[in-house]
Design an enzyme around this catalytic site. Sequence first.
Site, PDB file in Angstrom:
ATOM      1  N   HIS A 208      50.833  -1.858  19.209  1.00 29.98           N
ATOM      2  CA  HIS A 208      50.409  -0.806  19.936  1.00 29.98           C
ATOM      3  C   HIS A 208      49.269   0.047  19.783  1.00 29.98           C
ATOM      4  O   HIS A 208      48.904   0.982  20.323  1.00 29.98           O
ATOM      5  CB  HIS A 208      51.653   0.496  19.721  1.00 29.98           C
TER       6      HIS A 208
HETATM    7  C1  UD1 Z   1      51.391   7.568  17.826  1.00 34.59           C
HETATM    8  C2  UD1 Z   1      50.286   7.733  16.647  1.00 34.59           C
HETATM    9  C3  UD1 Z   1      50.452   6.472  15.869  1.00 34.59           C
HETATM   10  C4  UD1 Z   1      51.708   5.777  15.289  1.00 34.59           C
HETATM   11  C5  UD1 Z   1      52.539   5.589  17.031  1.00 34.59           C
HETATM   12  C6  UD1 Z   1      53.986   5.266  16.907  1.00 34.59           C
HETATM   13  C7  UD1 Z   1      48.590   9.270  16.769  1.00 34.59           C
HETATM   14  C8  UD1 Z   1      47.080   9.479  16.908  1.00 34.59           C
HETATM   15  N1  UD1 Z   1      49.086   8.294  16.962  1.00 34.59           N
HETATM   16  O1  UD1 Z   1      50.592   6.635  18.469  1.00 34.59           O
HETATM   17  O2  UD1 Z   1      49.837   6.589  14.750  1.00 34.59           O
HETATM   18  O3  UD1 Z   1      51.736   4.442  14.920  1.00 34.59           O
HETATM   19  O4  UD1 Z   1      52.625   7.323  17.404  1.00 34.59           O
HETATM   20  O5  UD1 Z   1      54.482   4.994  17.766  1.00 34.59           O
HETATM   21  O6  UD1 Z   1      49.269  10.424  16.497  1.00 34.59           O
HETATM   22  N2  UD1 Z   1      54.140   7.377  25.683  1.00 34.59           N
HETATM   23  C9  UD1 Z   1      55.313   7.416  26.133  1.00 34.59           C
HETATM   24  N3  UD1 Z   1      56.518   7.894  25.759  1.00 34.59           N
HETATM   25  C10 UD1 Z   1      56.645   8.711  24.707  1.00 34.59           C
HETATM   26  C11 UD1 Z   1      55.377   8.600  23.887  1.00 34.59           C
HETATM   27  C12 UD1 Z   1      54.186   8.038  24.274  1.00 34.59           C
HETATM   28  O7  UD1 Z   1      55.227   6.909  27.572  1.00 34.59           O
HETATM   29  O8  UD1 Z   1      57.763   8.997  24.045  1.00 34.59           O
HETATM   30  C13 UD1 Z   1      52.995   6.891  26.095  1.00 34.59           C
HETATM   31  C14 UD1 Z   1      51.984   7.733  26.915  1.00 34.59           C
HETATM   32  O9  UD1 Z   1      51.580   7.107  28.050  1.00 34.59           O
HETATM   33  C15 UD1 Z   1      51.052   8.140  25.928  1.00 34.59           C
HETATM   34  C16 UD1 Z   1      50.769   6.919  25.123  1.00 34.59           C
HETATM   35  O10 UD1 Z   1      52.213   6.415  25.124  1.00 34.59           O
HETATM   36  O11 UD1 Z   1      49.839   8.712  26.475  1.00 34.59           O
HETATM   37  C17 UD1 Z   1      50.354   7.111  23.686  1.00 34.59           C
HETATM   38  O12 UD1 Z   1      51.299   8.139  22.894  1.00 34.59           O
HETATM   39  P1  UD1 Z   1      50.686   9.068  21.721  1.00 34.59           P
HETATM   40  O13 UD1 Z   1      51.784   9.931  21.142  1.00 34.59           O
HETATM   41  O14 UD1 Z   1      49.336   9.700  22.214  1.00 34.59           O
HETATM   42  O15 UD1 Z   1      50.049   7.835  20.897  1.00 34.59           O
HETATM   43  P2  UD1 Z   1      51.077   6.627  20.132  1.00 34.59           P
HETATM   44  O16 UD1 Z   1      50.282   5.416  20.929  1.00 34.59           O
HETATM   45  O17 UD1 Z   1      52.354   6.606  20.400  1.00 34.59           O
END
Ligand code: UD1
Length: 365
Positions: A208
Site C-alpha cells: 500500500h
Molecule cells: C496510512 C498511513 C500509513 C499506514 C497506512 C496503513 C499516513 C501518512 N499514512 O496510509 O503510514 O501504513 O495508513 O493502512 O498517515 N482510504 C479508503 N478508506 C479508508 C482509508 C483510506 O478508501 O478507510 C483510501 C482513500 O482513497 C485515501 C487513501 O486510501 O485517500 C489513503 O488513505 P490515507 O489515510 O491518506 O493513507 P494510507 O495510505 O491509508
Amino acid sequence: MKKHITLIVGARPNFMKAAPLLRALKTLPDIFRPTLIHTGQHYDPKMSELFFNELGMDKPNIFLGVGSGSHAEQTAKIMIELEKSFSQDRPDLVVVFGDVNSTMAAALVAAKMSIRIAHVEAGLRSFDKAMPEEINRIVTDRLSDYLFVTEESGIRNLKAEGVPSEKIFFTGNIMIDSLTASLEACKRSTILDDLSLIPGKYVCMTLHRPSNVDNEKILREIMTMIISIADRVPVVFPAHPRTKKKMTQLGMLDSVSDGRLKIIEPLGYLDFLALQSSSFFVLTDSGGIQEETTYLRIPCITMRENTERPVTVDVGSNILTGPHPAKVLEAVQLILDGKAKRGRIPDLWDGKTAERIVTILRTIA
Ligand code: UD1
C-alpha cells in the site's frame, strides 16, 4: 486529581497500539481518566470499526470524522477539530502512536496548547524524507515530552538528534501486546478454510505504500512479479483501498486476479493474524508487519529500500529487497530452498509494554 490522558488514534496501524494502553489505564480509575479520540483518518468499517470490536476496545469518546484528503488537507482538518476538542476538555497529557498523519497533527496541536505529549513508538528513522511517515516521526518526536521506544535503534537516533536521555524510555513494542493477547482468539478464525488454504503452503502479501502503488510502472512490475511467484506458491493479497483504487484505475484488477493470486478485501485483525501466522512467508511493504513477522518468526520479504525498524533485519526474520523483481525473486528462492532466516524475538517484545508505560505515566505529575 485524576490525570486526564487522551489517546489519539486515526489509522489502522494505531488501533492495535492504543488498545493495550487504554486497557491498562482503565485498570487504575483512581489515578487516570483516559479518553480516546478517533480522528477518522481511516473510515472504512474494515479499516477501523472491525478493529475496535476485535481488540475489545471501547468506542472512542470523540470521533472527528475527518476522512481522506491531501496530506495538508487531512493534517489541517485533524488539527482544527482536535484544537476544539482539547479546548473543551483539556487533557493533562496527549498520547500519540506511530507515524501516521493523525499522530503528527495531534502532536502539533498539543504542543501549541502547551499540553504534554507522549509518543509511543518513538525514535524510528528510515532516513528517507520521501516517506510521509518519516516527516511525521521527526516532527512528533521533536515535540514530545515522553518518548517510548520499541528498539535500541530508536534510542540511538533520538540521542543523535539531541533528545535528552531523561525523556527517552525503552519500553518495548506495544503492538506485540495486542499480538500475544490475540494469538488464542485468532485460532478460531476460519479464514484459511474460507480461502481453501493449506497452512504453511501460501504467501501472505500486502502492498500500500505510495512509493510502490502510486507509480504505474513500479506497480505493474510488482504485480507481474507476484503473478510469477503465485505460479509456484499461492498468494493471498488483502488489498488496501488505495491499492485497489489504483489497480482499478489502471484496469489491472481483473487481469491479475486468477485462482492462485487471491486479491481480497482488507481483513480484520484476527483474520489477518491467522493468515500471516500460518503462511509460508510474507511479502509486504508495511511497517508493522515487519515487526509482527519477526515476533512470529515467519520469513518476511519487505519490498522497500529501507526500514525504520532495523531490528527486524538484524535480529528478526526480515529481508529488505526494495520493489526490484530480481531481488524479491532471489529472496523468494532462498526461502523456497529452505534457507530462510527465522531470527529471534527482540528485547522487550514480550506483551508487557503497556504495563511498563503505565508505570512511567504514574510517576509524572
Ligand atoms: C496510512 C498511513 C500509513 C499506514 C497506512 C496503513 C499516513 C501518512 N499514512 O496510509 O503510514 O501504513 O495508513 O493502512 O498517515 N482510504 C479508503 N478508506 C479508508 C482509508 C483510506 O478508501 O478507510 C483510501 C482513500 O482513497 C485515501 C487513501 O486510501 O485517500 C489513503 O488513505 P490515507 O489515510 O491518506 O493513507 P494510507 O495510505 O491509508
